[in-house]
Design a protein around this motif. Structure first.
Motif, PDB file in Angstrom:
ATOM      1  N   MET A  97      33.392  45.718  49.125  1.00  0.00           N
ATOM      2  CA  MET A  97      34.717  45.657  49.352  1.00  0.00           C
ATOM      3  C   MET A  97      35.434  45.217  48.129  1.00  0.00           C
ATOM      4  O   MET A  97      34.854  44.326  47.273  1.00  0.00           O
ATOM      5  N   LYS A  98      36.795  45.807  47.661  1.00  0.00           N
ATOM      6  CA  LYS A  98      37.183  45.714  46.459  1.00  0.00           C
ATOM      7  C   LYS A  98      38.586  44.832  46.705  1.00  0.00           C
ATOM      8  O   LYS A  98      39.257  45.111  47.771  1.00  0.00           O
ATOM      9  N   THR A  99      39.270  44.386  45.661  1.00  0.00           N
ATOM     10  CA  THR A  99      40.591  43.795  45.796  1.00  0.00           C
ATOM     11  C   THR A  99      41.028  43.619  44.248  1.00  0.00           C
ATOM     12  O   THR A  99      40.193  43.803  43.326  1.00  0.00           O
ATOM     13  N   SER A 100      42.432  43.450  44.012  1.00  0.00           N
ATOM     14  CA  SER A 100      42.996  43.256  42.748  1.00  0.00           C
ATOM     15  C   SER A 100      44.179  42.414  43.028  1.00  0.00           C
ATOM     16  O   SER A 100      44.912  42.452  44.012  1.00  0.00           O
ATOM     17  N   GLY A 101      44.630  41.717  42.020  1.00  0.00           N
ATOM     18  CA  GLY A 101      45.929  41.078  42.321  1.00  0.00           C
ATOM     19  C   GLY A 101      45.733  39.920  41.123  1.00  0.00           C
ATOM     20  O   GLY A 101      45.163  40.010  40.060  1.00  0.00           O
ATOM     21  N   VAL A 102      46.953  38.930  41.143  1.00  0.00           N
ATOM     22  CA  VAL A 102      47.011  38.022  40.380  1.00  0.00           C
ATOM     23  C   VAL A 102      46.468  36.784  41.006  1.00  0.00           C
ATOM     24  O   VAL A 102      46.976  36.108  42.027  1.00  0.00           O
ATOM     25  N   PHE A 103      45.673  35.916  40.469  1.00  0.00           N
ATOM     26  CA  PHE A 103      45.019  34.713  40.915  1.00  0.00           C
ATOM     27  C   PHE A 103      45.167  33.579  39.977  1.00  0.00           C
ATOM     28  O   PHE A 103      45.281  33.838  38.782  1.00  0.00           O
ATOM     29  N   PHE A 104      45.145  32.372  40.478  1.00  0.00           N
ATOM     30  CA  PHE A 104      45.238  31.335  39.514  1.00  0.00           C
ATOM     31  C   PHE A 104      43.909  30.609  39.328  1.00  0.00           C
ATOM     32  O   PHE A 104      43.154  30.470  40.502  1.00  0.00           O
ATOM     33  N   LEU A 105      43.635  30.032  38.225  1.00  0.00           N
ATOM     34  CA  LEU A 105      42.501  29.086  38.086  1.00  0.00           C
ATOM     35  C   LEU A 105      42.755  27.821  38.782  1.00  0.00           C
ATOM     36  O   LEU A 105      43.729  27.355  38.360  1.00  0.00           O
ATOM     37  N   ARG A 106      41.674  27.405  39.543  1.00  0.00           N
ATOM     38  CA  ARG A 106      41.707  26.176  40.007  1.00  0.00           C
ATOM     39  C   ARG A 106      40.915  25.010  39.134  1.00  0.00           C
ATOM     40  O   ARG A 106      41.041  23.906  39.415  1.00  0.00           O
ATOM     41  N   GLY A 107      40.267  25.571  38.061  1.00  0.00           N
ATOM     42  CA  GLY A 107      39.582  24.764  37.262  1.00  0.00           C
ATOM     43  C   GLY A 107      39.364  25.426  36.137  1.00  0.00           C
ATOM     44  O   GLY A 107      39.555  26.559  35.785  1.00  0.00           O
ATOM     45  N   ARG A 108      38.744  24.876  34.819  1.00  0.00           N
ATOM     46  CA  ARG A 108      38.441  25.606  33.746  1.00  0.00           C
ATOM     47  C   ARG A 108      37.120  26.483  34.009  1.00  0.00           C
ATOM     48  O   ARG A 108      36.140  26.284  34.812  1.00  0.00           O
ATOM     49  N   PRO A 109      37.023  27.771  33.421  1.00  0.00           N
ATOM     50  CA  PRO A 109      35.765  28.753  33.718  1.00  0.00           C
ATOM     51  C   PRO A 109      34.660  27.963  33.081  1.00  0.00           C
ATOM     52  O   PRO A 109      34.508  27.214  32.230  1.00  0.00           O
ATOM     53  N   CYS A 110      33.605  28.106  34.014  1.00  0.00           N
ATOM     54  CA  CYS A 110      32.392  27.667  33.553  1.00  0.00           C
ATOM     55  C   CYS A 110      31.265  28.444  33.352  1.00  0.00           C
ATOM     56  O   CYS A 110      30.976  29.405  33.760  1.00  0.00           O
ATOM     57  N   SER A 111      30.555  28.244  31.957  1.00  0.00           N
ATOM     58  CA  SER A 111      29.392  28.998  31.706  1.00  0.00           C
ATOM     59  C   SER A 111      28.151  28.848  32.544  1.00  0.00           C
ATOM     60  O   SER A 111      27.942  27.730  32.889  1.00  0.00           O
ATOM     61  N   SER A 112      27.597  30.030  32.737  1.00  0.00           N
ATOM     62  CA  SER A 112      26.526  29.852  33.937  1.00  0.00           C
ATOM     63  C   SER A 112      25.364  30.992  33.448  1.00  0.00           C
ATOM     64  O   SER A 112      25.938  32.062  33.058  1.00  0.00           O
ATOM     65  N   LEU A 113      24.127  30.597  33.864  1.00  0.00           N
ATOM     66  CA  LEU A 113      23.060  31.895  34.027  1.00  0.00           C
ATOM     67  C   LEU A 113      23.525  32.310  35.428  1.00  0.00           C
ATOM     68  O   LEU A 113      23.262  31.654  36.383  1.00  0.00           O
ATOM     69  N   ILE A 114      23.274  33.600  35.515  1.00  0.00           N
ATOM     70  CA  ILE A 114      23.242  34.321  36.841  1.00  0.00           C
ATOM     71  C   ILE A 114      22.353  35.215  36.945  1.00  0.00           C
ATOM     72  O   ILE A 114      21.947  36.138  36.183  1.00  0.00           O
ATOM     73  N   ASN A 115      21.783  35.239  38.280  1.00  0.00           N
ATOM     74  CA  ASN A 115      20.459  36.107  38.589  1.00  0.00           C
ATOM     75  C   ASN A 115      21.144  37.597  38.857  1.00  0.00           C
ATOM     76  O   ASN A 115      22.087  37.520  39.595  1.00  0.00           O
ATOM     77  N   SER A 116      20.592  38.536  38.155  1.00  0.00           N
ATOM     78  CA  SER A 116      21.031  39.882  38.605  1.00  0.00           C
ATOM     79  C   SER A 116      20.107  40.596  39.555  1.00  0.00           C
ATOM     80  O   SER A 116      19.301  39.794  39.995  1.00  0.00           O
ATOM     81  N   ARG A 117      20.633  41.789  40.015  1.00  0.00           N
ATOM     82  CA  ARG A 117      19.891  42.568  41.023  1.00  0.00           C
ATOM     83  C   ARG A 117      18.451  42.732  40.520  1.00  0.00           C
ATOM     84  O   ARG A 117      17.639  42.755  41.563  1.00  0.00           O
TER      85      ARG A 117
END
Length: 127
Positions: free
Chosen positions: A1-21
């Motif tokens: 499913m896809k979506t688009s729009g304007v969203f507000f940040l609820r906090g600062r973005p966090c750097s993270s290691l993300i598991n890929s497929r």
């Protein structure tokens, strides 16, 4: 499913290691977002943005904080543990304040005129 729009940040973005497929770990960013759903409601969810494009955007905008608005395209929306998550495919800063619609000035005058001619209460003025 896809979506688009304007969203507000609820906090600062966090750097993270993300598991890929492919089970390798990629550097990415986790965004805690909100979207106003009505006059009183806010839907909260998490957006994940891996890769060099995300790193470049975050380096260009180190001042991002709670309340800032982003125009986003999200893909692969899914529910995980009572939380909605999606992956960022496009991100731009939204303007700090949307321009006022051209009819706003006239609407303000109409409200002022209506209030000036409102009927007085029969109980008299309140002091």
């Amino acid at each position: 499913m896809k979506t688009s729009g304007v969203f507000f940040l609820r906090g600062r973005p966090c750097s993270s290691l993300i598991n890929s497929r492919t089970s390798e770990q990629l550097h990415g960013w986790v965004l805690s977002l909100g979207e106003r759903t009505s006059a009183r409601g806010v839907a909260c969810f998490t957006a994940i943005w891996p890769g060099p494009e995300a790193d470049r955007f975050m380096k260009e905008h180190p001042q991002l904080r709670a309340g800032d608005c982003l125009s986003l395209d999200l893909d692969r929306l899914h529910a995980t543990g009572n939380e909605l998550r999606g992956f960022v495919t496009r991100c731009e800063l939204a303007p700090p304040r949307w321009p006022e619609p051209p009819h706003t000035e006239g609407a303000e005058r109409a409200v002022g005129t209506t209030a000036a001619h409102a009927p007085q209460s029969s109980a008299g003025p309140i002091h």
